[in-house]
Structure formats: C-alpha cells, structure tokens
Design a protein around this motif. Structure first.
Motif, PDB file in Angstrom:
ATOM      1  N   GLU A 209      -7.463   8.746  -3.256  1.00 49.01           N
ATOM      2  CA  GLU A 209      -8.143   7.450  -2.770  1.00 49.01           C
ATOM      3  C   GLU A 209      -7.542   6.472  -1.734  1.00 49.01           C
ATOM      4  OE1 GLU A 209     -11.071   4.778  -3.614  1.00 49.01           O
ATOM      5  OE2 GLU A 209     -10.216   5.833  -5.510  1.00 49.01           O
TER       6      GLU A 209
ATOM      7  N   VAL B 200       0.785  -1.067  -0.110  1.00 46.48           N
ATOM      8  CA  VAL B 200      -0.151   0.072   0.069  1.00 46.48           C
ATOM      9  C   VAL B 200       0.718   1.089   0.057  1.00 46.48           C
ATOM     10  CG1 VAL B 200      -1.729   1.260   1.244  1.00 46.48           C
ATOM     11  CG2 VAL B 200      -1.928  -1.199   0.728  1.00 46.48           C
TER      12      VAL B 200
ATOM     13  N   ILE C 296       2.318   2.074  -3.444  1.00 44.76           N
ATOM     14  CA  ILE C 296       1.053   2.398  -4.304  1.00 44.76           C
ATOM     15  C   ILE C 296       0.967   3.577  -4.048  1.00 44.76           C
ATOM     16  CG2 ILE C 296      -1.503   1.968  -4.889  1.00 44.76           C
ATOM     17  CD1 ILE C 296      -1.006  -0.790  -4.090  1.00 44.76           C
ATOM     18  N   ARG C 297       0.650   4.184  -3.030  1.00 39.51           N
ATOM     19  CA  ARG C 297       0.563   5.618  -2.784  1.00 39.51           C
ATOM     20  C   ARG C 297       1.577   6.414  -3.380  1.00 39.51           C
ATOM     21  NH1 ARG C 297      -0.921   4.118   3.307  1.00 39.51           N
ATOM     22  NH2 ARG C 297      -3.331   3.925   2.982  1.00 39.51           N
TER      23      ARG C 297
ATOM     24  N   VAL D 272      -6.260  -0.355 -10.930  1.00 42.13           N
ATOM     25  CA  VAL D 272      -7.230  -0.590 -10.081  1.00 42.13           C
ATOM     26  C   VAL D 272      -8.460  -1.039 -10.965  1.00 42.13           C
ATOM     27  CG1 VAL D 272      -8.832   0.372  -8.705  1.00 42.13           C
ATOM     28  CG2 VAL D 272      -6.611   1.040  -8.332  1.00 42.13           C
TER      29      VAL D 272
ATOM     30  N   VAL E 206      -6.634  -4.194  -6.841  1.00 40.25           N
ATOM     31  CA  VAL E 206      -5.450  -3.572  -7.275  1.00 40.25           C
ATOM     32  C   VAL E 206      -4.532  -4.750  -7.997  1.00 40.25           C
ATOM     33  CG1 VAL E 206      -3.435  -1.824  -6.641  1.00 40.25           C
ATOM     34  CG2 VAL E 206      -5.838  -1.742  -5.445  1.00 40.25           C
TER      35      VAL E 206
ATOM     36  N   TYR F 198      -6.067   3.354  -0.729  1.00 38.02           N
ATOM     37  CA  TYR F 198      -5.948   2.195  -1.330  1.00 38.02           C
ATOM     38  C   TYR F 198      -5.837   0.903  -0.443  1.00 38.02           C
ATOM     39  CZ  TYR F 198      -4.921   4.852  -5.194  1.00 38.02           C
ATOM     40  OH  TYR F 198      -5.183   5.585  -6.421  1.00 38.02           O
TER      41      TYR F 198
END
Length: 157
Positions: A41, A14, A17-18, A66, A52, A43
C-alpha cells in the motif's frame, strides 16, 4: 502500560507507518507466497486523505488503523501494531476507535477483509464480534470478508 492516545497520521509519520506494517506483516510472506496487500500500500495518499489513525504510546507510534468511509459502511483497510507493542491490547483499542468513528460518521457497519491464510487474525476478529459473510479471490489473494454491526446513538443518525 503507559497511557496511549489515538490521533490522525501526519505526513511526517509515513516512514514509521511503512516500517510498522512491514514488521507486522513480514512473517506472512512465506505463508502466503508474496507480500500481503498492506505491505504494498502507498500510505502517503492515505495519510493525505485523513484515512490513517495512529495509536501513540509515550510519543512513539505503536500502531495504526486505516479507515475508509464508504456509502453504507466503514471499511477497516488495515490494522497493524508494532512488534514490540503487540499483545498489549492496542489492536483492540484501534478497532474500538473504528466503531466510535463509524458511529460518528452515521455508519452502522464496519467491514474488513483478510487473507484466509492469516488464521490468527480470523480468530481475533471472531472473538471481537465480527462475522464472516463471504470468501473470494481478489487481486490474486484468497480473502475472507467480515463485518460487524455498530450501535448508532440517536444523536448521530
């Protein structure tokens, strides 16, 4: 370019991803006047829901997509590629994965929306066979809605 693979995201992914989303979309903040929706968002729940998918190059997360299953289509909620991996076809690889995944789920259409000020994205999607079907204001943003038909194999119907 080294070999890449696509896999589902895990909780441990996560933070990466961010960061990828922040890096990929930050240059739009000035143009749009605020952070684009993917930057705001959460995640964590998306990863928990198995929405994802990541493209990984040599054990490094290089990008994400996504994908949300809807009743009559598969919604592409976001495609982002890490800045240092952009221009290598990974975004297209993720979108190709979305087509296969949609077909596997029995969906014959992909849909997405993007901000109308993200001209580059509109051009890319059109070149990849997406068609615009609507424009509207949503959540205070001017959005362009696009779709693409997916060929279903007889085995997946």
């Amino acid at each position: 370019m080294p070999k890449s693979q696509i896999r589902l995201a895990r909780d441990a992914d996560v933070a990466a991803i961010r960061q990828i989303v922040r890096d990929a979309y930050s240059h739009y903040v000035t143009r749009i006047g605020r952070e684009p929706a993917p930057m705001t968002e959460d995640y964590g729940p998306l990863v928990e829901n198995r929405d994802v998918w990541l493209v990984v190059v040599e054990d490094e997360i290089a990008g994400l997509i996504v994908l949300r299953i809807r009743e009559d289509h598969l919604l592409v909620g976001n495609v982002a590629v890490a800045t240092r991996f952009q221009g290598r076809g990974l975004g297209r690889q993720l979108l190709d994965h979305a087509e296969r995944y949609a077909a596997d789920q029995g969906k014959d259409e992909l849909r997405l929306y993007t901000n109308e000020l993200m001209h580059e994205n509109l051009e890319i999607y059109q070149k990849l066979g997406w068609e615009e079907y609507d424009r509207a204001e949503q959540d205070g943003l001017r959005r362009v809605f696009m779709r693409k038909k997916v060929a279903l194999d007889m085995d997946t119907k």
